[in-house]
Enzyme design. Structure first.
Site, PDB file in Angstrom:
ATOM      1  N   LYS A 150       1.534   4.364  -2.797  1.00  0.00           N
ATOM      2  CA  LYS A 150       1.408   5.792  -2.489  1.00  0.00           C
ATOM      3  C   LYS A 150       2.646   6.573  -2.905  1.00  0.00           C
ATOM      4  O   LYS A 150       2.544   7.646  -3.504  1.00  0.00           O
ATOM      5  CB  LYS A 150       1.133   5.976  -0.993  1.00  0.00           C
ATOM      6  CG  LYS A 150      -0.266   5.527  -0.606  1.00  0.00           C
ATOM      7  CD  LYS A 150      -0.460   5.579   0.890  1.00  0.00           C
ATOM      8  CE  LYS A 150      -1.861   5.130   1.260  1.00  0.00           C
ATOM      9  NZ  LYS A 150      -1.991   4.842   2.684  1.00  0.00           N
ATOM     10  N   ASP A 192       0.826  -1.195   0.000  1.00  0.00           N
ATOM     11  CA  ASP A 192       0.000   0.000   0.000  1.00  0.00           C
ATOM     12  C   ASP A 192       0.873   1.264   0.000  1.00  0.00           C
ATOM     13  O   ASP A 192       0.613   2.216  -0.721  1.00  0.00           O
ATOM     14  CB  ASP A 192      -0.910  -0.051   1.233  1.00  0.00           C
ATOM     15  CG  ASP A 192      -1.964   1.023   1.176  1.00  0.00           C
ATOM     16  OD1 ASP A 192      -2.718   1.041   0.193  1.00  0.00           O
ATOM     17  OD2 ASP A 192      -1.996   1.863   2.094  1.00  0.00           O
TER      18      ASP A 192
END
Ligand code: ADP
Ligand code: ASP
Ligand code: MG
Length: 814
Positions: free
Chosen positions: A681, A677
Site C-alpha cells: 500500500k 500488505d
C-alpha cells in the site's frame, strides 16, 4: 388516390396478410393501389435456387420445394376449401414454369441476368396474385394488374432504369380507367421495351409504389413495413433507437442511401418532384404514428436526425507521385469505375492530391481492382502510380441531418466518440450538402459505433456502462448487491445505466448480452460454462460493447496479468487487487500509460484504505500542482483490529484468530501480519506521489519472530504465534508502560519508505484509531505543518465494494 406498399414481412404469412386486409379495408380513400412484395424470404430463396441450379447442384430442387410449400400453405390458410382449387392450379402452373426455368439453368450450367430476373419475378407475381384472390374472396372491390405492363425499363436487367415518359403514360391510362376501388399489383418487377422481365433492384417494391404514386399524383404514399417508421438508427442494432415523427425528403434520402433499409433509396425521387408525402407505418402496430416524410418547410429541427450504416464496403486507394498536379487522373479513375457499372458510395481526396480513396460495394472489389489497374497500366509500369490498393471488411457509418450545416463541432464530437470507444476510422467524408458526415470503419465495430454515437447524439442523458466482473467472493458479491440496489437511483439521478454483462468466479463464468438478471446471478453463474480468464477476455472483446469495464475483485496475479489486454482494447479496468500496482515499476507504469493511450481509465482506489478516497485525493493534489513531502499512515485494517483488541488479558494468537474469522485479514493472515500488505500500500501511495520505487526499496521492521515468518501453512503460523506469546506480551507491556498504543505504521519521506510497529503517544493523530479504521496523513507543500487527514473504515467487504463502485461512477463521469 392513395398508394399502399406492403413489404416482405407484412405479407410473410396468412396471419400477416389478414392484417394487411384490415389496413387496406380501413383506407379512407376512394382509390387505392396496393403494391406487395414477395412473401418474406422468398426473393432470397429464388436467388439461391437460381444460383444452385446454375452450378448444376441438385439442391435447387429442395429450395424450390420450400418455395412451393410456402405458397400452397398460405393459399390453404387464406381461402376456404371450396374456393381453393382454381387458385391452387393457377399457382401450380406458375410454379411449373419456374421449375422449367431453373431446370434450363441447371442443364446449361449457367445463368444470365435475364433468366435470373425472370426467376425472381415469380416472388412478387405469386404473392400479388394470392393476395388479390384473398381480397376478392373477402368481398373487397378489387382488381389485379401486372406491374410489368405499366413500368417500362431499358434492357439492362438487375440495375434496370425506368423510362418515366412511357411508364407515366401507361399508368395514367390504366389507373384512370379502373372502376374498382382497389388495385393489387406486384412490386419490384418491370419489363423492358423488348418485353423481357426486369427488376428494380433489391428492396425495389418501394420504388414501384413511388412510381405509381408519382404518375397518378397520389395524395400520399404509404410504406407499410415491420418497424414503426424511420428510426434514429437501425432498431435491430440499437435498442434505444426511436422512430422519427417527421423528416425531410433529403434527410430520408441520405439515411436510406447510407443504409436505412426501411426505404429503398430511389423511392424518394419520383414523389419528391411531385411533393407527395411518404408515410412509413408498421403493419403490426398500425396505431403507432410512423414517420412522415415531406419537404422541409421551416428548416428547424434537431441537428442530427439519424445515424445509418452500410455494411460490406471496400476502400480503393489510388496513390502515387504521378498524381500530383496532373489533371484528369480522378476523371479517368471515376470513368473506368462507372464504365464497369461500379457505383462509388463515398469519396475522399487528400488536398495534397497524392491520393484518391473511394468506398465501393465489397462485391465489386475484384472487378474494380482489375479495371483500374488496367486503365492505369502505363503509369503503374513507370512507377508514377501504385497499383490500386483494396481493403475489405469495412462499413460506412453516417450522421445525417438537414441542420448539421449550421452547427460546429458535430464531426469533432462524432470522431472523439468513436476514438474513445476504440473504433478506428479508415476514411472520412462530408457531403457537400453538409447533410451528412460519414466515416469508414471496420465491419466488426459497427454495432459498437452505432450505439456509442446514438448515446452521444440522442440519449445525451443516459450513459450505459457494461461491466465484466471477475471474482464474486466477499467483495464481489457485495458489489453486485450494491449495483442491484443502486441501479434505479443511478439511472434516475446520475443518468448512468449500469449493466453486468459477464460474471466469473474461479470455477464458472456466465454472460448475458442484455445484462445479467442480478436477482439470480448465483444460480446463473453456477450453470455457466467453465471459467477461463483468457476466454473471458475473448468474450469481452468479441462483444465489443461501448464503455466496457473489467472489474477485478480477486487477489490473483494471473488475473492481474490480463489487464494490459483489456486496456489495449480500450476496456477500462477497476480493481481492488493490489498485485498489478505493487508489481515492478515498469509494469505499473506501463499499465498507466496504456490507460492514457487507449483512453480507458485504470482505477484502483480500493488498493489502499478500501473505500476511502485516498488515491483519488492524492491524484487531485498532484494534478493541481501540490507536492507530497511526507506520508504517514496506518493502512492495515487487520493489524489495527489486532492491536486494538490485544492486551494482557488475551492471547495474541486468539486476537489474530478472531480477526481472521471476522474477515478482517487476507485468507492467509501472514500477508497482513508480516507487513507485506502494508508495504504494497505505501508503495502504491509513493508511486502515485510521483516516485519510482520498488517493493524491495521498502524497509520492513517486522515484529514477528523469524520462525513465524518462515511458516508454510496457516496452522504452523498460528502454532508459532502461540509459542511466542511472551514476546508479544512484552511488546504490549512496554507500550503500556510508556502510556502508548501499538500501531502498525507506514511512512514515506524523501524517497524512502518503511513499515513497522510503533508506540504511539497520547497526543498523536493515530492514538485514537478505532476498530479496523485506517488513517493517512499527507504532508505536502500546501499542507506542510497540519497534514491533510483521511480517516475511516479501511477494511471489510462492504466498504471495499463501495470503493469499487465509486471508481465505476468515476468512469461513468469520465
Ligand atoms: P420491407 O420488407 O417491409 O420492405 P425492409 O426489411 O426492407 O422491410 O426494411 C425494414 C427494416 O429496415 C427494418 O426491419 C430494420 O431492420 C431496417 N432498418 C435499417 N435502418 C433503419 C432505420 N434507420 N429505421 C428503421 N428501420 C431500419
Ligand atoms: N422482394 C424484393 C426483395 O426482397 C423486393 C422488395 O421486397 O422490395 O428485394
Ligand atoms: Mg424494403
Amino acid at each position: 388516390m392513395k398508394v399502399l406498399k406492403f413489404g416482405g414481412t407484412s405479407v410473410a404469412s396468412a396471419k400477416n396478410i389478414a392484417l394487411v386486409k384490415d389496413i387496406v379495408s380501413q383506407s379512407d380513400n376512394l382509390k387505392n393501389i396496393v403494391v406487395v412484395s414477395a412473401f418474406g424470404g422468398i426473393t432470397d430463396l429464388l436467388l439461391q435456387a437460381a444460383h444452385l441450379a446454375s452450378e448444376q447442384n441438385e439442391k435447387y430442387k429442395s429450395v424450390l420445394k420450400d418455395i412451393e410449400e410456402r405458397h400452397l400453405n398460405t393459399i390453404k390458410q387464406l381461402i376456404p376449401v371450396h374456393g381453393q382449387s382454381r387458385i391452387l392450379s393457377k399457382v401450380k402452373s406458375d410454379l411449373n414454369i419456374l421449375e422449367t426455368l431453373l431446370e434450363g439453368s441447371y442443364l446449361i450450367g449457367e445463368i444470365t441476368t435475364k433468366l435470373s430476373d425472370k426467376i425472381v419475378s415469380y416472388g412478387e407475381l405469386l404473392s400479388s396474385y394470392i393476395i388479390f384472390e384473398f381480397f376478392k374472396q373477402e368481398q373487397m372491390d378489387v382488381t389485379y394488374m401486372d406491374s410489368r405492363e405499366l413500368i417500362k425499363t431499358n434492357d439492362l436487367n438487375e440495375k434496370a432504369v425506368v423510362n418515366f415518359e412511357v411508364t407515366d403514360a401507361l399508368c395514367k391510362t390504366f389507373f384512370e380507367s379502373v372502376q374498382k376501388s382497389i388495385v393489387v399489383a406486384p412490386g419490384f418487377i418491370s419489363s423492358s421495351e423488348m418485353g423481357n422481365s426486369t427488376t428494380l433492384g433489391r428492396g425495389g417494391s418501394d420504388y414501384t409504389a413511388a412510381i405509381f404514386a408519382a404518375a397518378m399524383n397520389a395524395d400520399i404514399l404509404e410504406i407499410w413495413t415491420d418497424v414503426s417508421g424511420m428510426y434514429t438508427a437501425n432498431p435491430k442494432l440499437v435498442k434505444q433507437a426511436k422512430a422519427l415523427p417527421h423528416i425531410s425528403y433529403e434527410e430520408a434520402m441520405e439515411l436510406s442511401h447510407f443504409g436505412a433499409k426501411v426505404l429503398y433509396p430511389p423511392t424518394i425521387q419520383p414523389v419528391l418532384s411531385k411533393g407527395i408525402s411518404i408515410l412509413i407505418k408498421n403493419t403490426f402496430k398500425p396505431d403507432d404514428k410512423g414517420t412522415l416524410i415531406t419537404q422541409n418547410k421551416n428548416g428547424k429541427g434537431k441537428t442530427v436526425r439519424g445515424i445509418s450504416h452500410v455494411e460490406n464496403i471496400a476502400l480503393l486507394s489510388l496513390e502515387g507521385p504521378g498524381m500530383v498536379g496532373i489533371p484528369g487522373i480522378s476523371k479517368r479513375f471515376f470513368e473506368v469505375l462507372s464504365q464497369a457499372g461500379i457505383s462509388v458510395v463515398l469519396i475522399t481526396q487528400a488536398s495534397s492530391e497524392h491520393s484518391i480513396c473511394v468506398g465501393i460495394s465489397a462485391e465489386d472489389t475484384d472487378e474494380a481492382v482489375n479495371t483500374v489497374n488496367a486503365a492505369f497500366e502505363y503509369e503503374i509500369d513507370r512507377n508514377r502510380i501504385k497499383p490500386v490498393i483494396a481493403e475489405g471488411n469495412l462499413a460506412i457509418i453516417a450522421l445525417v441531418g438537414d441542420n448539421m450545416k449550421s452547427h460546429q463541432g458535430l464531426s469533432g464530437k462524432m470522431f472523439s466518440t468513436l476514438g474513445r470507444n476504440n473504433v478506428n476510422i479508415r476514411a472520412i467524408a462530408q457531403g457537400a450538402s453538409e447533410r451528412n458526415v460519414s466515416a469508414v470503419i471496420k465491419k466488426n465495430d459497427v454495432k459498437k459505433a452505432l450505439n456509442a454515437l446514438h448515446e452521444e447524439f440522442f440519449e445525451e442523458n443516459i450513459k450505459q456502462l457494461n461491466l465484466f466482473v471477475m471474482g464474486v467472493g466477499n467483495v464481489g458479491s457485495k458489489f453486485l448487491k450494491q449495483v442491484q440496489q443502486q441501479k434505479k437511483y443511478l439511472k434516475e439521478n446520475l443518468k448512468l445505466n449500469i449493466r453486468i454483462i459477464g460474471i466469473s468466479n474461479s470455477r464458472t463464468m456466465v454472460f448475458d448480452e442484455d445484462g445479467i438478471a442480478l436477482k439470480n446471478w448465483e444460480g446463473l453463474l453456477e450453470k455457466g460454462e467453465k471459467a477461463d480468464k483468457n476466454s473471458f477476455f475473448d468474450t469481452v472483446q468479441k462483444l465489443n460493447y461501448r464503455n466496457s469495464i473489467f472489474v477485478d475483485n480477486t487477489a490473483s496475479d494471473e488475473v492481474a496479468s490480463t489487464y494490459d489486454a483489456y486496456l489495449g482494447n480500450s476496456i477500462s479496468v477497476v480493481t481492488c487487487n493490489k498485485i498489478a500496482c505493487s508489481s515492478n515499476y515498469e509494469n505499473y507504469q506501463g499499465l498507466k500509460n496504456m490507460a492514457r493511450e487507449y483512453n480507458a481509465p485504470f482505477l484502483f482506489e480500493t488498493n489502499v484504505g478500501a473505500g476511502l478516497p485516498i488515491i483519488d485525493t492524492l491524484k487531485h493534489l498532484i494534478a493541481s500542482g501540490d507536492k507530497v513531502l511526507k506520508i504517514q499512515a496506518v493502512l492495515s485494517g487487520s493489524l489495527n483490529f489486532v492491536f486494538n483488541n490485544f492486551n494482557d488479558k488475551i492471547a495474541f494468537h486468539d486476537v489474530v484468530k478472531q480477526a481472521q474469522e471476522e474477515g478482517y485479514t487476507e485468507p492467509d493472515p501472514k500477508i497482513d501480519l508480516s507487513g507485506i500488505d502494508v508495504m504494497r500500500k505505501i508503495l502504491i501511495l509513493a508511486r502515485e506521489s510521483g516516485n519510482r520505487l520498488e517493493i524491495d526499496d521498502i524497509e520492513n521492521k517486522s515484529f514477528l519472530p523469524k520462525e513465524s515468518l518462515e511458516t508454510k501453512s496457516n496452522e504452523d503460523f498460528f502454532a508459532s504465534l502461540k509459542k511466542y506469546e511472551n514476546d508479544f506480551q512484552d511488546l504490549y507491556t512496554q507500550a503500556n508502560e510508556a502510556d502508548c498504543k501499538l500501531k502498525y505504521v507506514a511512512q514515506y519521506e524523501d524517497g524512502r519508505a518503511s513499515v513497522g510497529l510503533q508506540q504511539i503517544p497520547k497526543n498523536h493523530d493515530f492514538y485514537n484509531l478505532q476498530g479496523s479504521d485506517n488513517i493517512v496523513l499527507f504532508y505536502t507543500e500546501r499542507y506542510p505543518n497540519q497534514p491533510m487527514i483521511i480517516k475511516g473504515a479501511g477494511a471489510g467487504a462492504e466498504v471495499t465494494a463501495s470503493g469499487i463502485f465509486a471508481d465505476i461512477i468515476r468512469i461513468g463521469n469520465f
